[in-house]
Design a protein around this motif. Structure first.
Motif, PDB file in Angstrom:
ATOM      1  N   LEU A 254      -5.619   5.438  24.528  1.00 61.51           N
ATOM      2  CA  LEU A 254      -5.684   4.309  23.597  1.00 61.51           C
ATOM      3  C   LEU A 254      -4.362   4.192  22.858  1.00 61.51           C
ATOM      4  N   HIS A 255      -3.798   2.995  22.874  1.00 61.72           N
ATOM      5  CA  HIS A 255      -2.553   2.694  22.159  1.00 61.72           C
ATOM      6  C   HIS A 255      -2.941   2.026  20.840  1.00 61.72           C
ATOM      7  N   VAL A 256      -3.265   2.831  19.837  1.00 55.04           N
ATOM      8  CA  VAL A 256      -3.700   2.284  18.548  1.00 55.04           C
ATOM      9  C   VAL A 256      -2.623   1.355  18.014  1.00 55.04           C
ATOM     10  N   THR A 257      -3.043   0.145  17.650  1.00 54.02           N
ATOM     11  CA  THR A 257      -2.098  -0.895  17.238  1.00 54.02           C
ATOM     12  C   THR A 257      -2.380  -1.302  15.801  1.00 54.02           C
ATOM     13  N   LEU A 258      -1.374  -1.120  14.948  1.00 56.52           N
ATOM     14  CA  LEU A 258      -1.524  -1.398  13.516  1.00 56.52           C
ATOM     15  C   LEU A 258      -0.359  -2.208  12.980  1.00 56.52           C
ATOM     16  N   THR A 259       0.424  -2.824  13.872  1.00 55.04           N
ATOM     17  CA  THR A 259       1.593  -3.592  13.447  1.00 55.04           C
ATOM     18  C   THR A 259       1.617  -4.959  14.121  1.00 55.04           C
ATOM     19  N   ALA A 260       2.379  -5.874  13.529  1.00 50.81           N
ATOM     20  CA  ALA A 260       2.485  -7.248  14.015  1.00 50.81           C
ATOM     21  C   ALA A 260       3.146  -7.269  15.404  1.00 50.81           C
ATOM     22  N   PRO A 261       2.871  -8.335  16.176  1.00 47.53           N
ATOM     23  CA  PRO A 261       2.175  -9.568  15.826  1.00 47.53           C
ATOM     24  C   PRO A 261       0.709  -9.588  16.258  1.00 47.53           C
ATOM     25  N   PHE A 262       0.005  -8.494  16.063  1.00 44.22           N
ATOM     26  CA  PHE A 262      -1.383  -8.390  16.504  1.00 44.22           C
ATOM     27  C   PHE A 262      -2.327  -8.447  15.317  1.00 44.22           C
ATOM     28  N   ARG A 263      -3.581  -8.755  15.619  1.00 45.49           N
ATOM     29  CA  ARG A 263      -4.602  -8.901  14.594  1.00 45.49           C
ATOM     30  C   ARG A 263      -5.544  -7.697  14.605  1.00 45.49           C
ATOM     31  N   PRO A 264      -6.042  -7.296  13.448  1.00 47.22           N
ATOM     32  CA  PRO A 264      -7.004  -6.189  13.407  1.00 47.22           C
ATOM     33  C   PRO A 264      -8.347  -6.602  14.004  1.00 47.22           C
ATOM     34  N   LEU A 265      -9.107  -5.599  14.428  1.00 45.68           N
ATOM     35  CA  LEU A 265     -10.466  -5.857  14.902  1.00 45.68           C
ATOM     36  C   LEU A 265     -11.456  -5.920  13.755  1.00 45.68           C
ATOM     37  N   THR A 266     -11.119  -5.288  12.630  1.00 53.00           N
ATOM     38  CA  THR A 266     -12.025  -5.271  11.483  1.00 53.00           C
ATOM     39  C   THR A 266     -11.721  -6.435  10.539  1.00 53.00           C
ATOM     40  N   MET A 267     -12.779  -6.970   9.959  1.00 53.96           N
ATOM     41  CA  MET A 267     -12.668  -8.208   9.176  1.00 53.96           C
ATOM     42  C   MET A 267     -11.898  -8.029   7.883  1.00 53.96           C
TER      43      MET A 267
ATOM     44  N   GLN B 233       4.463   1.283  18.395  1.00 50.87           N
ATOM     45  CA  GLN B 233       5.617   1.404  17.500  1.00 50.87           C
ATOM     46  C   GLN B 233       5.529   2.671  16.645  1.00 50.87           C
ATOM     47  N   HIS B 234       4.850   3.692  17.182  1.00 50.93           N
ATOM     48  CA  HIS B 234       4.758   5.028  16.567  1.00 50.93           C
ATOM     49  C   HIS B 234       4.090   4.992  15.199  1.00 50.93           C
ATOM     50  N   ALA B 235       3.236   4.019  14.963  1.00 50.92           N
ATOM     51  CA  ALA B 235       2.620   3.882  13.636  1.00 50.92           C
ATOM     52  C   ALA B 235       1.705   5.055  13.297  1.00 50.92           C
ATOM     53  N   GLN B 236       1.238   5.793  14.303  1.00 49.50           N
ATOM     54  CA  GLN B 236       0.383   6.952  14.008  1.00 49.50           C
ATOM     55  C   GLN B 236       1.103   8.017  13.191  1.00 49.50           C
ATOM     56  N   LEU B 237       2.441   7.980  13.191  1.00 50.19           N
ATOM     57  CA  LEU B 237       3.239   8.973  12.465  1.00 50.19           C
ATOM     58  C   LEU B 237       3.475   8.604  11.006  1.00 50.19           C
ATOM     59  N   PHE B 238       3.218   7.344  10.631  1.00 45.88           N
ATOM     60  CA  PHE B 238       3.620   6.861   9.314  1.00 45.88           C
ATOM     61  C   PHE B 238       2.846   7.566   8.197  1.00 45.88           C
ATOM     62  N   PRO B 239       3.501   7.848   7.074  1.00 46.24           N
ATOM     63  CA  PRO B 239       2.751   8.275   5.891  1.00 46.24           C
ATOM     64  C   PRO B 239       1.711   7.211   5.528  1.00 46.24           C
ATOM     65  N   GLY B 240       0.541   7.648   5.135  1.00 47.50           N
ATOM     66  CA  GLY B 240      -0.521   6.700   4.831  1.00 47.50           C
ATOM     67  C   GLY B 240      -1.328   6.295   6.037  1.00 47.50           C
ATOM     68  N   VAL B 241      -0.832   6.587   7.234  1.00 47.08           N
ATOM     69  CA  VAL B 241      -1.560   6.298   8.470  1.00 47.08           C
ATOM     70  C   VAL B 241      -2.006   7.585   9.149  1.00 47.08           C
ATOM     71  N   ARG B 242      -1.133   8.594   9.177  1.00 45.53           N
ATOM     72  CA  ARG B 242      -1.382   9.757  10.041  1.00 45.53           C
ATOM     73  C   ARG B 242      -2.675  10.495   9.700  1.00 45.53           C
ATOM     74  N   THR B 243      -2.998  10.639   8.414  1.00 54.19           N
ATOM     75  CA  THR B 243      -4.227  11.348   8.056  1.00 54.19           C
ATOM     76  C   THR B 243      -5.451  10.593   8.563  1.00 54.19           C
ATOM     77  N   ALA B 244      -5.486   9.283   8.319  1.00 54.26           N
ATOM     78  CA  ALA B 244      -6.616   8.471   8.768  1.00 54.26           C
ATOM     79  C   ALA B 244      -6.707   8.438  10.287  1.00 54.26           C
ATOM     80  N   PHE B 245      -5.560   8.368  10.951  1.00 52.05           N
ATOM     81  CA  PHE B 245      -5.514   8.362  12.410  1.00 52.05           C
ATOM     82  C   PHE B 245      -6.095   9.659  12.972  1.00 52.05           C
ATOM     83  N   VAL B 246      -5.624  10.789  12.470  1.00 51.06           N
ATOM     84  CA  VAL B 246      -6.091  12.086  12.969  1.00 51.06           C
ATOM     85  C   VAL B 246      -7.583  12.258  12.711  1.00 51.06           C
TER      86      VAL B 246
END
Length: 276
Positions: free
Chosen positions: A65-78, A134-147
């Motif tokens: 899975l290529h978790v996507t959290l950056t533009a130009p894509f839309r989230p799945l959650t409302m 775009q390596h967003a899984q590494l970002f502060p504020g993302v990595r804990t939630a991702f893991v």
């Protein structure tokens, strides 16, 4: 003896042309991993079934899975926030917010869980591994939630860290790769505490804005690559869908041509690595 590495094509699902190129390389033994964008515009049932058929012909192929959290894509959650024009923030804006503690980890956790669920619905199983666009899984504020989300929904999957297994003097040559090295240090700590496996080494980052010689880059990426290390790549055929979403276009075709060409397999052998 040859070392087995992962050569992973990112972005399956971003466009039909990218999908077609990735499947062709898998079927011909030139890739052994690809990561899927479940928020991409080209990830319907037909594209999933075609990928599963290609991977069946190459049993050592992993699908992640290529978790996507950056533009130009839309989230799945409302209720995901922050957004800009209904889209995720750009990767630079998301990184800035993460560095100053202005990302909502609960909302990120929910979104990553939703993308993991979407993958399981499409493929009938959990992903073999999980990485980030775009390596967003590494970002502060993302990595804990991702893991935490991967640990909850796909505990047997490994996660991608992007630190290079190189001496410091060799790591100073690329500012982009050096930033990934630094971000990956904290990410590995989080993954280890969660008892998630991760790749021991990483390569594949380069300046996509330049007309680089991908063959020369691949020689650098493979040099001394550790067993189970990951080499990231982005092969694809350019189509209108891709042009509308991503600035990385022509270079994808250069990557595809090299990986499909006659020089690639001898290069693997010369570096004593294998995809099998």
């Amino acid at each position: 003896m040859s070392r087995r590495i992962w050569l992973c094509a990112d972005d399956y699902g971003i466009s039909p042309g990218v999908n077609r190129a990735i499947r062709d390389l898998i079927e011909n033994g030139r890739l052994n991993a690809t990561s899927v964008m479940v928020v991409g515009p080209a990830i319907g049932r037909d594209e999933v079934n075609a990928l599963k058929a290609a991977a069946k012909a190459s049993p050592r192929c992993a699908i992640g899975l290529h978790v996507t959290l950056t533009a130009p894509f839309r989230p799945l959650t409302m209720h995901f926030r922050p957004l800009e024009g209904g889209l995720f923030l750009s990767h630079t804006a998301a990184l800035r917010r993460g560095l100053i503690g202005r990302l909502d980890q609960e909302l990120i956790h929910i979104e990553v869980m939703e993308q993991l669920t979407a993958f399981a619905d499409l493929f009938g199983r959990a992903p073999d591994f999980v990485d980030g666009h775009q390596h967003a899984q590494l970002f502060p504020g993302v990595r804990t939630a991702f893991v935490e989300a991967v640990k909850q929904a796909a505990p047997d999957a490994w996660v991608r860290q992007c630190g290079r297994d190189r001496p410091l003097t060799e790591r100073l040559d690329s500012p982009k790769a050096l930033v990934l090295d630094l971000l990956s240090t904290r990410f590995r700590s989080h993954a280890a505490r969660a008892e998630l496996a991760f790749n021991p080494a990483f390569a594949g980052a380069y300046d996509f804005s330049k007309q680089s010689d991908f063959g020369a880059l691949m020689r650098q990426f493979l040099k001394g690559m550790a067993e189970d290390g990951v080499v990231m790549c982005h092969p694809g055929f350019v189509d209108d869908v891709l042009v509308g979403l991503d600035p990385l276009t022509v270079q994808r075709e250069r990557e595809y041509e090299f990986l499909k060409g006659e020089e690639f397999l001898p290069l693997l052998a010369a570096n004593e690595v294998t995809l099998g």
